[in-house]
Scaffold this motif. Structure first.
Motif, mmCIF file in Angstrom:
data_model
loop_
_atom_site.group_PDB
_atom_site.id
_atom_site.type_symbol
_atom_site.label_atom_id
_atom_site.label_comp_id
_atom_site.label_asym_id
_atom_site.label_seq_id
_atom_site.Cartn_x
_atom_site.Cartn_y
_atom_site.Cartn_z
ATOM 1 N N ASP A 1 -2.780 15.397 -15.757
ATOM 2 C CA ASP A 1 -3.203 14.804 -14.486
ATOM 3 C C ASP A 1 -2.312 13.622 -14.120
ATOM 4 O O ASP A 1 -1.847 13.495 -12.982
ATOM 5 N N ARG A 2 -2.120 12.758 -15.085
ATOM 6 C CA ARG A 2 -1.333 11.548 -14.825
ATOM 7 C C ARG A 2 0.118 11.880 -14.547
ATOM 8 O O ARG A 2 0.766 11.266 -13.687
ATOM 9 N N PHE A 3 0.640 12.889 -15.264
ATOM 10 C CA PHE A 3 2.031 13.293 -15.014
ATOM 11 C C PHE A 3 2.174 13.866 -13.603
ATOM 12 O O PHE A 3 3.146 13.590 -12.902
ATOM 13 N N ALA A 4 1.192 14.699 -13.204
ATOM 14 C CA ALA A 4 1.233 15.270 -11.860
ATOM 15 C C ALA A 4 1.174 14.181 -10.799
ATOM 16 O O ALA A 4 1.863 14.252 -9.769
ATOM 17 N N THR A 5 0.372 13.159 -11.054
ATOM 18 C CA THR A 5 0.258 12.052 -10.107
ATOM 19 C C THR A 5 1.575 11.292 -9.994
ATOM 20 O O THR A 5 2.038 10.969 -8.891
ATOM 21 N N LEU A 6 2.185 11.005 -11.136
ATOM 22 C CA LEU A 6 3.465 10.294 -11.125
ATOM 23 C C LEU A 6 4.565 11.137 -10.479
ATOM 24 O O LEU A 6 5.410 10.621 -9.732
ATOM 25 N N LEU A 7 4.555 12.445 -10.768
ATOM 26 C CA LEU A 7 5.570 13.318 -10.203
ATOM 27 C C LEU A 7 5.437 13.386 -8.683
ATOM 28 O O LEU A 7 6.437 13.336 -7.960
ATOM 29 N N TYR A 8 4.198 13.474 -8.204
ATOM 30 C CA TYR A 8 3.977 13.503 -6.754
ATOM 31 C C TYR A 8 4.465 12.211 -6.111
ATOM 32 O O TYR A 8 5.143 12.231 -5.069
ATOM 33 N N ALA A 9 4.119 11.081 -6.739
ATOM 34 C CA ALA A 9 4.556 9.794 -6.186
ATOM 35 C C ALA A 9 6.073 9.703 -6.169
ATOM 36 O O ALA A 9 6.678 9.211 -5.208
ATOM 37 N N GLY A 10 6.695 10.200 -7.241
ATOM 38 C CA GLY A 10 8.150 10.161 -7.294
ATOM 39 C C GLY A 10 8.791 11.021 -6.221
ATOM 40 O O GLY A 10 9.752 10.608 -5.560
ATOM 41 N N LEU A 11 8.243 12.230 -6.044
ATOM 42 C CA LEU A 11 8.782 13.112 -5.018
ATOM 43 C C LEU A 11 8.553 12.548 -3.621
ATOM 44 O O LEU A 11 9.435 12.585 -2.762
ATOM 45 N N ASN A 12 7.349 12.011 -3.412
ATOM 46 C CA ASN A 12 6.990 11.495 -2.099
ATOM 47 C C ASN A 12 7.846 10.293 -1.716
ATOM 48 O O ASN A 12 8.546 10.292 -0.707
ATOM 49 N N TYR A 13 7.791 9.260 -2.555
ATOM 50 C CA TYR A 13 8.544 8.049 -2.243
ATOM 51 C C TYR A 13 10.033 8.216 -2.507
ATOM 52 O O TYR A 13 10.860 7.611 -1.826
#
Length: 340
Positions: free
Chosen positions: A31-43
């Motif tokens: 879950d946490r990895f998916a959250t960080l990955l999304y934030a990285g892709l988004n920003y």
């Protein structure tokens, strides 16, 4: 509007763990990895786009910078080329009968328009290439009406939408016209710099350079106000969209459609109309015909914008007078018959 909830969530009480059933929050390592990955892709994607845009803009401004470094006086021509557009934008800002807009938002919109102009330049070149196999007249008209008009007005409106539109300071319909005008000013500034520098870079230094600069700066000074007018029109409809969310989409489309049509029609006619005007009388030279046509066209389209701003100002004043009158309730005294 409250967020829609799953039937399980609506029916369950707080004692039931609904994680991965009808609710979710980051708990596990995945879950946490998916959250960080999304934030990285988004920003990260936003940052990448911003860096690329800045890099392209700086590369486009490299030639003007070199010219000004070699001949500092040329900087005056770059500045003078945007004076008419600046005056017009200042008038629209002055015409805002509501609260004044923050300077930082106006400057930010101006700079965003400069940055986003690079997107228009790239898309214009792609569109020109794709339409090049068509017959000249058809290809040119399609290029103006399907590419240049919509794309350039779109990026100017985007410069308003991404920041100023979201601000609490954007609290009136007419604010859209103000920020749209500033975006048009920014677009005109970088377009003028590129056009002038592109022409002068092909010439040798000397008096011929300044003579050419005078001519091209004059032409670009005439073109600049059009950008301000078109994007102010689109911005006005963006303002309507903000305060009419149920019709926001059609309003934005209408604003872009009207602005794009005015823009494309100018591009399509300015290459033909001055020649026709010059043919009416020998005393009318090509230069006079060009100047006269551009001014006349801007006055006609500007009147369209002026009527909208004037109507808003007039209605705003009328409503305020009525509201103030309705809010005035004479204080009762002991001499009033109904007083107790």
């Amino acid at each position: 509007m409250a967020p829609q909830r799953d039937p399980v969530e609506r029916s369950a009480d707080d004692s039931v763990d609904l994680y991965d059933v009808s609710t979710w929050e980051p708990r596990s390592a995945v879950d946490r990895f998916a959250t960080l990955l999304y934030a990285g892709l988004n920003y990260g994607l936003r940052t990448l786009v911003l860096v690329a845009t800045v890099a392209i803009t700086l590369s486009l401004l490299a030639t003007p910078a070199v010219l000004v470094a070699d001949e500092p006086l040329l900087g005056v021509f770059f500045g003078l080329s945007v004076v008419p557009a600046l005056v017009l934008a200042a008038y629209i800002w002055y015409a805002d009968i509501t609260t004044s807009e923050p300077l930082k938002l106006l400057v930010a919109t101006f700079l965003l328009a400069i940055l986003f102009a690079t997107f228009a330049g790239i898309v214009n070149e792609i569109g020109r290439y794709l339409l090049s196999p068509l017959p000249a007249v058809i290809g040119t008209l399609l290029f103006f009406y399907l590419v240049v008009g919509p794309i350039e007005e779109g990026v100017k409106l985007l410069a308003v939408r991404v920041l100023a539109f979201r601000s609490k300071s954007f609290d009136a319909v007419i604010d859209g016209a103000v920020y749209g005008a500033v975006a048009g000013l920014g677009f005109a500034a970088i377009e003028n710099a590129i056009y002038i520098s592109g022409t002068l870079a092909e010439l040798d230094s000397g008096m011929g350079l300044f003579t050419a600069a005078t001519g091209i700066a004059t032409v670009r000074a005439l073109v600049g106000p059009g950008h301000v007018i078109y994007s102010a029109i689109a911005g006005y409809y963006l303002g309507l969209a903000k305060f009419n969310p149920e019709h926001a989409g059609p309003l934005v489309v209408k604003g872009l459609l009207v602005a794009s049509l005015f823009h494309a029609t100018y591009n399509a006619t300015v290459q033909v109309a001055p020649g026709l005007i010059a043919g009416f009388h020998p005393a009318i030279g090509p230069e006079i015909a060009f100047v006269g046509y551009v001014i006349l066209y801007d006055l006609v389209v500007g009147f369209y914008l002026y009527r909208k701003i004037s109507r808003y100002r007039r209605t705003y004043s009328d409503v305020r007078v009525t509201a103030d009158a309705d809010d005035i309730t004479p204080e009762r005294t002991e001499f009033d018959p109904s007083h107790r």
